[in-house]
Scaffold this active site. Structure first.
Site, mmCIF file in Angstrom:
data_model
loop_
_atom_site.group_PDB
_atom_site.id
_atom_site.type_symbol
_atom_site.label_atom_id
_atom_site.label_comp_id
_atom_site.label_asym_id
_atom_site.label_seq_id
_atom_site.Cartn_x
_atom_site.Cartn_y
_atom_site.Cartn_z
ATOM 1 N N ASP A 1 0.809 -1.215 0.000
ATOM 2 C CA ASP A 1 0.000 0.000 0.000
ATOM 3 C C ASP A 1 0.845 1.269 0.000
ATOM 4 O O ASP A 1 0.358 2.346 0.303
ATOM 5 C CB ASP A 1 -0.929 0.015 1.220
ATOM 6 C CG ASP A 1 -0.177 -0.094 2.547
ATOM 7 O OD1 ASP A 1 1.071 -0.145 2.514
ATOM 8 O OD2 ASP A 1 -0.829 -0.140 3.602
ATOM 9 N N HIS B 1 8.734 -4.869 -3.537
ATOM 10 C CA HIS B 1 7.909 -4.903 -2.322
ATOM 11 C C HIS B 1 8.746 -5.396 -1.152
ATOM 12 O O HIS B 1 9.611 -6.260 -1.308
ATOM 13 C CB HIS B 1 6.724 -5.856 -2.547
ATOM 14 C CG HIS B 1 5.838 -6.025 -1.358
ATOM 15 N ND1 HIS B 1 5.059 -5.005 -0.854
ATOM 16 C CD2 HIS B 1 5.609 -7.102 -0.559
ATOM 17 C CE1 HIS B 1 4.388 -5.448 0.187
ATOM 18 N NE2 HIS B 1 4.716 -6.711 0.391
ATOM 19 N N CYS C 1 4.762 -0.301 2.800
ATOM 20 C CA CYS C 1 5.227 -1.653 3.132
ATOM 21 C C CYS C 1 6.570 -1.662 3.866
ATOM 22 O O CYS C 1 6.762 -2.462 4.788
ATOM 23 C CB CYS C 1 5.279 -2.531 1.882
ATOM 24 S SG CYS C 1 6.455 -1.985 0.634
#
Length: 310
Positions: free
Chosen positions: A173, A294, A176
């Protein structure tokens, strides 16, 4: 929001976003009542929403299946990959048939007129494009099970297993990296929120400008980020701007703790090696999502959790 240019671009994590478009209405239609058209569009919208919900529920079920299979059990992982592909294919086929049946029913109930024919063609063209897009996404997801994301996940699982660790999933989002840090701190009985970590990071960078400014460049001119540095720090606090190497460096100083970043295809990176505390451990995944990398956190395997927390 476009990402800001930094010296090490691969540490950026791009938040995912989805856009939903409502079907176009046909103004001034003399034959088909507006209320009838609205009813048809609502029926299709309800079906699409139900399909979206079912896909989310299936992904949750798949995640549960993955969690139940040890990452080092290659035979069961291979079978899991086949089972997941089958489940996703069956759901896609079911959704395709339901959508086609709804559109066929609507088509049969429409009054045959020139105006409606034009509206119908536009709708069918849009539906065909949506269908093609959905099929491409489904195919990409199936390919990914044996593609770059799958390969990266397998490599990380082996690296972490050797350290008696496993991945702890963190939402994608824009926060992270900070969420992963907060999760690691929680394991050490230190509770800091994402908002607090962002605020402290910005304050530290603003008070140590000379340590960070040389590593920031203007995306247009390539010159140092000097005029925009204040906004850069404001964005850290007030937006979901991605965290990267500079923010990790600031956090290591703030917490006076080393931060270890584990990767699949490169040696682990340790930021803040000068500190002697037990390091916070993050996992960086380049292929976790289509729009960028990520950060995830880690957790000790069940049989070693007690020993390592003591």
């Amino acid at each position: 929001e476009m990402p800001r240019t930094r010296s090490l671009h691969w540490w950026k994590v791009s938040p995912s976003s989805w856009c939903w478009f409502s079907p176009a209405r046909v103004p001034g239609n003399p034959v088909l009542m507006e209320s009838d058209l609205t009813e048809e569009l609502d029926e299709e919208e309800q079906l699409v929403r139900r399909h979206h919900k079912e896909k989310k529920e299936l992904q949750a079920e798949i995640q549960g299946m993955k969690n139940a299979v040890p990452k080092n059990d290659k035979k069961r992982r291979k079978q899991l990959t086949e089972d997941v592909a089958k489940l996703e294919k069956e759901m896609d086929q079911k959704h395709k048939e339901e959508l086609e049946q709804l559109r066929l029913t609507c088509k049969e109930n429409k009054i045959d007129s020139v105006a409606i024919s034009k509206a119908q063609k536009r709708q069918e063209k849009k539906a065909a494009l949506e269908k093609e897009g959905e099929e491409r996404i489904a195919e990409a997801e199936i390919e990914n099970l044996s593609g770059a994301r799958h390969v990266e996940s397998e490599k990380l699982a082996q690296i972490l297993a050797a350290k008696e660790l496993e991945i702890k999933q963190i939402p994608s989002d824009g926060h992270c990296m900070y969420r992963a840090i907060a999760n690691q701190l929680k394991e050490q009985d230190c509770a800091l929120t994402v908002a607090a970590l962002r605020r402290q990071t910005a304050e530290y960078m603003q008070s140590h400008v000379e340590d960070f400014l040389p590593f920031l460049t203007n995306p247009n001119s390539g010159n140092m980020y000097t005029p925009e540095f204040g906004k850069y720090c404001d964005d850290i606090v007030n937006t979901a701007t991605w965290g990267g190497q500079l923010e990790l460096r600031a956090l290591s100083h703030i917490l006076q703790t080393p931060i270890e970043i584990i990767q699949a295809d490169s040696p682990a990176i340790i930021v803040g090696e000068e500190y002697s505390k037990k390091p916070l451990i993050l996992v960086y995944m380049r292929h976790a999502y289509g729009l960028g990398g990520h950060y995830n956190s880690v957790a000790w395997l069940v049989n070693t959790a007690t020993e390592n927390r003591s």
